[in-house]
Every structure is written in structure tokens, then in C-alpha cells.
Design a protein around this motif. Structure first.
Motif, mmCIF file in Angstrom:
data_model
loop_
_atom_site.group_PDB
_atom_site.id
_atom_site.type_symbol
_atom_site.label_atom_id
_atom_site.label_comp_id
_atom_site.label_asym_id
_atom_site.label_seq_id
_atom_site.Cartn_x
_atom_site.Cartn_y
_atom_site.Cartn_z
ATOM 1 N N LEU A 1 0.816 -1.209 0.000
ATOM 2 C CA LEU A 1 0.000 0.000 0.000
ATOM 3 C C LEU A 1 0.856 1.268 0.000
ATOM 4 O O LEU A 1 2.013 1.249 0.436
ATOM 5 N N ASP A 2 0.257 2.372 -0.457
ATOM 6 C CA ASP A 2 0.922 3.672 -0.372
ATOM 7 C C ASP A 2 0.755 4.214 1.051
ATOM 8 O O ASP A 2 0.009 3.641 1.856
ATOM 9 N N PRO A 3 1.448 5.310 1.401
ATOM 10 C CA PRO A 3 1.375 5.824 2.782
ATOM 11 C C PRO A 3 -0.052 6.094 3.265
ATOM 12 O O PRO A 3 -0.382 5.807 4.418
ATOM 13 N N LYS A 4 -0.908 6.624 2.381
ATOM 14 C CA LYS A 4 -2.300 6.902 2.784
ATOM 15 C C LYS A 4 -3.024 5.593 3.115
ATOM 16 O O LYS A 4 -3.732 5.491 4.123
ATOM 17 N N GLY A 5 -2.851 4.599 2.257
ATOM 18 C CA GLY A 5 -3.481 3.305 2.492
ATOM 19 C C GLY A 5 -2.989 2.648 3.767
ATOM 20 O O GLY A 5 -3.761 2.032 4.507
ATOM 21 N N ARG A 6 -1.681 2.788 4.046
ATOM 22 C CA ARG A 6 -1.119 2.221 5.272
ATOM 23 C C ARG A 6 -1.761 2.844 6.497
ATOM 24 O O ARG A 6 -2.129 2.149 7.448
ATOM 25 N N LYS A 7 -1.915 4.178 6.476
ATOM 26 C CA LYS A 7 -2.531 4.864 7.619
ATOM 27 C C LYS A 7 -3.969 4.415 7.825
ATOM 28 O O LYS A 7 -4.408 4.207 8.958
ATOM 29 N N GLU A 8 -4.718 4.259 6.724
ATOM 30 C CA GLU A 8 -6.114 3.807 6.817
ATOM 31 C C GLU A 8 -6.196 2.439 7.505
ATOM 32 O O GLU A 8 -7.028 2.222 8.388
ATOM 33 N N VAL A 9 -5.343 1.532 7.078
ATOM 34 C CA VAL A 9 -5.396 0.171 7.599
ATOM 35 C C VAL A 9 -4.969 0.130 9.063
ATOM 36 O O VAL A 9 -5.627 -0.511 9.898
ATOM 37 N N ILE A 10 -3.885 0.831 9.400
ATOM 38 C CA ILE A 10 -3.413 0.830 10.791
ATOM 39 C C ILE A 10 -4.440 1.484 11.707
ATOM 40 O O ILE A 10 -4.684 1.027 12.835
ATOM 41 N N ARG A 11 -5.098 2.542 11.226
ATOM 42 C CA ARG A 11 -6.149 3.193 12.028
ATOM 43 C C ARG A 11 -7.283 2.199 12.299
ATOM 44 O O ARG A 11 -7.797 2.109 13.413
ATOM 45 N N ALA A 12 -7.665 1.433 11.269
ATOM 46 C CA ALA A 12 -8.734 0.444 11.437
ATOM 47 C C ALA A 12 -8.313 -0.657 12.413
ATOM 48 O O ALA A 12 -9.106 -1.087 13.266
ATOM 49 N N ILE A 13 -7.069 -1.111 12.312
ATOM 50 C CA ILE A 13 -6.563 -2.165 13.199
ATOM 51 C C ILE A 13 -6.563 -1.689 14.652
ATOM 52 O O ILE A 13 -6.993 -2.405 15.565
ATOM 53 N N ARG A 14 -6.099 -0.465 14.873
ATOM 54 C CA ARG A 14 -6.062 0.066 16.240
ATOM 55 C C ARG A 14 -7.462 0.191 16.825
ATOM 56 O O ARG A 14 -7.684 -0.097 18.009
ATOM 57 N N ALA A 15 -8.427 0.599 15.992
ATOM 58 C CA ALA A 15 -9.805 0.735 16.466
ATOM 59 C C ALA A 15 -10.381 -0.631 16.859
ATOM 60 O O ALA A 15 -11.086 -0.748 17.870
ATOM 61 N N LEU A 16 -10.074 -1.670 16.087
ATOM 62 C CA LEU A 16 -10.557 -3.016 16.420
ATOM 63 C C LEU A 16 -10.029 -3.456 17.779
ATOM 64 O O LEU A 16 -10.735 -4.094 18.556
ATOM 65 N N ASN A 17 -8.786 -3.114 18.059
ATOM 66 C CA ASN A 17 -8.182 -3.472 19.339
ATOM 67 C C ASN A 17 -8.757 -2.632 20.476
ATOM 68 O O ASN A 17 -9.137 -3.152 21.531
ATOM 69 N N ASP A 18 -8.849 -1.313 20.260
ATOM 70 C CA ASP A 18 -9.331 -0.405 21.314
ATOM 71 C C ASP A 18 -10.816 -0.590 21.610
ATOM 72 O O ASP A 18 -11.221 -0.644 22.771
ATOM 73 N N VAL A 19 -11.633 -0.669 20.552
ATOM 74 C CA VAL A 19 -13.090 -0.645 20.713
ATOM 75 C C VAL A 19 -13.666 -2.056 20.817
ATOM 76 O O VAL A 19 -14.465 -2.357 21.711
ATOM 77 N N GLU A 20 -13.254 -2.940 19.895
ATOM 78 C CA GLU A 20 -13.827 -4.288 19.848
ATOM 79 C C GLU A 20 -13.076 -5.261 20.764
ATOM 80 O O GLU A 20 -13.519 -6.395 20.972
ATOM 81 N N LYS A 21 -11.912 -4.849 21.264
ATOM 82 C CA LYS A 21 -11.081 -5.677 22.159
ATOM 83 C C LYS A 21 -10.611 -6.967 21.487
ATOM 84 O O LYS A 21 -10.401 -7.996 22.140
#
Length: 287
Positions: free
Chosen positions: A178-198
Motif C-alpha cells: 500500500l501507499d502511505p495513505k493506504g497504510r494509515k487507513e489500515v493501521i487506524r482500522a486495526i487500532r480501532a478493532l483493538n481499542d473498541v472491539e477488544k
């Protein structure tokens, strides 16, 4: 409680030449033991060939140990009767989203896994909706995956795994293509799954900036775990990481170089905000 437990894991494979003759045996994972707790965000680092992707494939029972044992949610991955349960518990996301996306429409693709599990139709659509919302892709549910960007496709792949309601998601270099923008999108989604969905996250990567929010980091080299600790503990060892042919976040490296020049800046800075605060304190001391 441990969701993943690895004890004395060794994985060997036979090397063959172009004609199929045996050239030798390679030990891709060499005596690895680790524990991952439910709800952890774990990052596994290492240069190409370090064994990190081979280790990841053991956590989803794609590979089986040559020696040692891997337990997923208390189940031994080598016991065939547990295979379906293990792959439901620990979902896998790979580098190339095109290899995982099979539906002609985003919502159909995300619903494919639950459908195979025999989930009722009403519940499938509920899972599709919640999964797409979790990765910020609900508005694209009627789109063709072929029309999406790389980062969007990878988020759809992750949604497809989430729809199976895993306790753990293993992501094997999910941003490598992925390009830098795509990387940020994916990492943001991964962090949210961990923080919110546990959901327990195991992120295999060679991008240092992706791991600064992890709870725990393992650094691999030649099939072994060479370093382990929090991101701050790991990135405080700049010279050791260089020996292992790994980079460090740019902010961490800049702080390290300034420290070597005599500036009173702590080791292991991880973010621009921490660096700015450290520089402000330096200026106050000088003034």
C-alpha cells in the motif's frame, strides 16, 4: 488469559534445487516461545527472511511445528479435530488483498465467511454491517472491490475476517503493498478493532511507525526472538536494531542522534509530540 501460547517451536523445511534434488534443511523458526494475552496488540518485527511470516502461519494452523507446540485459545494446532475452531478463533489477513477478495460486491465478499460457517441469513447481514462499519467501509458496501484503492481493499479483507467473529486477527504485512495513505487507513482500522472491539491483534510488519501503539513487540532474526518488550523499550536500542538490519521511527532516530551530540533528550521517543516536548525542555534548560 493466553489466547496464543507458543512453546519451543521449531519449523524446518527441505530446500530443493530446480530439478527437485534435496539441497539441505532450513530452520525457519528456531526454538521460539511466547505468550499473547486476550486483548493484546502485539507487533512482530524482522527483516525479510527473519521467520516472522513463518511464525504467523503457525498461529492460524497453516503450518504445523516440526518440534514444539502452538496453542490457540487452549487448543493444540496439531490436533486435526480443532482445525476449524482454531481458524475461526484466529483469523488471518495477508499482504495482497486481491488474494482474499472473491465477491463481486463488497458486502457479498464480507458475508462469504459467515455463510460458509452456516450462519443464518439475517445474522450474516448483521455481521456484514457491523464489520464494514468497524473498518470504516460501510458506505462502500454496494461497490465492486475492483473499483477500490489498495487501502480500501485491505480494509474489506479485514472486515471479511471480522465477520467471522474471531477473538484474534493475525495480519501478515497487511500494508506492504500500500501507499502511505493506504497504510494509515489500515493501521487506524486495526487500532480501532483493538481499542473498541477488544480483538487481539498480531501485526507482522517491517514498518517501524506501525508498531508504536502496540502493547508488546517481538523482534525476530534468523528464526529466533532476539528482542522483546514495549515499543519504548525496543526503540531505545537503536544500535542493536541497526545490527539486526532494522530501521527505527524517524523521530526516535533524530532524538538518538541529538542525544549522542550531548543534548539531554531521553531515549525511546516514539511520536512527534514527545519529541517536541523534549526539545522544549532542552531549550528551557539552555535558557
Amino acid at each position: 488469559m493466553s489466547i496464543i501460547k507458543v512453546k519451543d517451536l521449531i519449523f524446518e523445511y527441505i530446500r530443493r534445487d530446480e530439478e527437485g534434488n534435496v539441497e539441505g534443511i532450513t530452520k525457519a523458526v528456531d526454538d521460539v516461545s511466547l505468550n499473547i494475552e486476550q486483548g493484546d496488540f502485539v507487533a512482530i518485527l524482522g527483516h525479510n527472511g527473519s521467520g516472522k511470516s513463518t511464525l504467523a502461519k503457525h498461529l492460524n494452523a497453516i503450518h504445523y511445528p516440526t518440534e514444539g507446540t502452538v496453542w490457540v485459545d487452549g487448543k493444540d494446532t496439531q490436533q486435526e479435530e480443532y482445525l476449524w475452531d482454531i481458524r475461526q478463533t484466529a483469523g488471518m489477513v495477508f499482504q495482497n488483498p486481491d488474494n482474499q477478495i472473491i465477491g463481486q460486491v463488497v458486502e457479498e465478499d464480507v458475508g462469504f465467511g459467515p455463510e460458509n460457517m452456516g450462519i443464518e441469513t439475517k445474522q450474516i447481514w448483521e455481521r456484514v454491517e457491523e464489520s464494514l462499519k468497524a473498518v470504516g467501509m460501510y458506505e462502500y458496501r454496494k461497490h465492486s472491490p475492483n473499483k477500490l484503492s489498495g487501502g480500501q481493499k485491505q480494509r474489506v479483507s479485514i472486515a471479511g475476517v471480522i465477520a467471522m467473529h474471531p477473538k484474534c486477527i493475525i495480519l501478515d504485512e497487511p500494508t506492504a503493498m500500500l501507499d502511505p495513505k493506504g497504510r494509515k487507513e489500515v493501521i487506524r482500522a486495526i487500532r480501532a478493532l483493538n481499542d473498541v472491539e477488544k480483538i487481539t491483534i498480531i501485526l507482522i510488519t517491517h514498518y517501524m511507525e506501525e508498531v508504536i501503539y502496540a502493547d508488546k513487540v517481538f523482534v525476530m532474526d534468523k528464526g529466533r526472538i532476539e528482542l522483546q518488550g514495549t515499543p519504548r523499550e525496543i526503540f531505545s536500542q537503536v544500535d542493536r536494531l541497526k545490527q539486526l538490519r532494522l530501521d527505527v521511527p524517524q523521530v526516535t532516530l533524530l532524538a538518538h542522534e541529538l542525544r549522542k551530540e550531548g543534548f539531554p533528550i531521553p531515549e525511546g521517543l516514539l511520536t512527534k509530540e514527545e519529541f517536541a516536548q523534549a526539545i522544549d525542555r532542552c531549550i528551557d534548560e539552555i535558557m
